[in-house]
Scaffold this motif. Sequence first.
Motif, PDB file in Angstrom:
ATOM      1  N   MET A 155       0.837  -1.177   0.000  1.00  0.00           N
ATOM      2  CA  MET A 155       0.000   0.000   0.000  1.00  0.00           C
ATOM      3  C   MET A 155       0.889   1.249   0.000  1.00  0.00           C
ATOM      4  N   THR A 156       0.585   2.181  -0.853  1.00  0.00           N
ATOM      5  CA  THR A 156       1.366   3.407  -0.973  1.00  0.00           C
ATOM      6  C   THR A 156       1.094   4.324   0.206  1.00  0.00           C
ATOM      7  N   LYS A 157       2.140   4.840   0.808  1.00  0.00           N
ATOM      8  CA  LYS A 157       2.024   5.771   1.926  1.00  0.00           C
ATOM      9  C   LYS A 157       1.938   7.188   1.394  1.00  0.00           C
ATOM     10  N   THR A 158       1.068   7.986   2.023  1.00  0.00           N
ATOM     11  CA  THR A 158       0.867   9.370   1.618  1.00  0.00           C
ATOM     12  C   THR A 158       1.605  10.301   2.564  1.00  0.00           C
ATOM     13  N   ILE A 159       2.419  11.180   2.004  1.00  0.00           N
ATOM     14  CA  ILE A 159       3.184  12.158   2.773  1.00  0.00           C
ATOM     15  C   ILE A 159       2.673  13.551   2.416  1.00  0.00           C
ATOM     16  N   LEU A 160       2.318  14.332   3.418  1.00  0.00           N
ATOM     17  CA  LEU A 160       1.912  15.719   3.232  1.00  0.00           C
ATOM     18  C   LEU A 160       3.148  16.591   3.419  1.00  0.00           C
ATOM     19  N   ALA A 161       3.532  17.309   2.364  1.00  0.00           N
ATOM     20  CA  ALA A 161       4.718  18.183   2.389  1.00  0.00           C
ATOM     21  C   ALA A 161       4.264  19.634   2.377  1.00  0.00           C
ATOM     22  N   ILE A 162       4.555  20.352   3.485  1.00  0.00           N
ATOM     23  CA  ILE A 162       4.112  21.735   3.635  1.00  0.00           C
ATOM     24  C   ILE A 162       5.331  22.646   3.657  1.00  0.00           C
ATOM     25  N   ASP A 163       5.432  23.509   2.649  1.00  0.00           N
ATOM     26  CA  ASP A 163       6.545  24.453   2.579  1.00  0.00           C
ATOM     27  C   ASP A 163       6.157  25.570   1.617  1.00  0.00           C
ATOM     28  N   ASP A 164       6.481  26.803   1.969  1.00  0.00           N
ATOM     29  CA  ASP A 164       6.147  27.920   1.080  1.00  0.00           C
ATOM     30  C   ASP A 164       7.132  28.051  -0.070  1.00  0.00           C
ATOM     31  N   SER A 165       8.199  27.284  -0.047  1.00  0.00           N
ATOM     32  CA  SER A 165       9.183  27.302  -1.130  1.00  0.00           C
ATOM     33  C   SER A 165       8.843  26.231  -2.165  1.00  0.00           C
ATOM     34  N   ALA A 166       8.532  26.665  -3.374  1.00  0.00           N
ATOM     35  CA  ALA A 166       8.200  25.724  -4.447  1.00  0.00           C
ATOM     36  C   ALA A 166       9.372  24.792  -4.741  1.00  0.00           C
ATOM     37  N   SER A 167      10.602  25.304  -4.649  1.00  0.00           N
ATOM     38  CA  SER A 167      11.760  24.462  -4.960  1.00  0.00           C
ATOM     39  C   SER A 167      11.951  23.368  -3.904  1.00  0.00           C
ATOM     40  N   VAL A 168      11.685  23.678  -2.636  1.00  0.00           N
ATOM     41  CA  VAL A 168      11.792  22.655  -1.590  1.00  0.00           C
ATOM     42  C   VAL A 168      10.698  21.606  -1.793  1.00  0.00           C
ATOM     43  N   ARG A 169       9.475  22.057  -2.062  1.00  0.00           N
ATOM     44  CA  ARG A 169       8.384  21.100  -2.308  1.00  0.00           C
ATOM     45  C   ARG A 169       8.706  20.192  -3.489  1.00  0.00           C
ATOM     46  N   LEU A 170       9.273  20.756  -4.550  1.00  0.00           N
ATOM     47  CA  LEU A 170       9.625  19.974  -5.722  1.00  0.00           C
ATOM     48  C   LEU A 170      10.678  18.923  -5.386  1.00  0.00           C
ATOM     49  N   MET A 171      11.705  19.316  -4.641  1.00  0.00           N
ATOM     50  CA  MET A 171      12.761  18.380  -4.268  1.00  0.00           C
ATOM     51  C   MET A 171      12.200  17.257  -3.393  1.00  0.00           C
ATOM     52  N   VAL A 172      11.352  17.618  -2.425  1.00  0.00           N
ATOM     53  CA  VAL A 172      10.737  16.607  -1.564  1.00  0.00           C
ATOM     54  C   VAL A 172       9.875  15.666  -2.405  1.00  0.00           C
TER      55      VAL A 172
END
Length: 122
Positions: A1-18
């Motif tokens: 089963m795939t695990k869902t991770i919520l990534a919260i960051d105001d930086s688009a580049s950090v969100r993209l890397m995560v």
Amino acid sequence: MTKTILAIDDSASVRLMVKMTLTGAGYKVVEAVDGQNGLDQARTCNPDAVLTDQNMPRLDGIGFIRKFRQMPESAGVPVVFISTESDAGIVQQARAAGATGWIVKPFDQAKLLAVVSKMVKA
């Protein structure tokens, strides 16, 4: 089963890397641009774990954690800060609010994967 991770960051580049790092390892990543958006997303995506920045507009990371922990569905969901903040006082506030861990920026992808894997016991 795939695990869902919520990534919260105001930086688009950090969100993209995560997102790139975690989706490449088989996780589903839901993104949020600040703490308030993170609360909205958490209500609908039922995350297995949350990664949150501290310094964001509208609602910061500690504020997010406090409100998230008031939601019944947050029980047992690990929350890890990913932030440039490393001040012991802020770390204590985050832990008191319900954070389970802390990663200081900048971080490498291997560390992120190791932390997420341990959080969701994948």
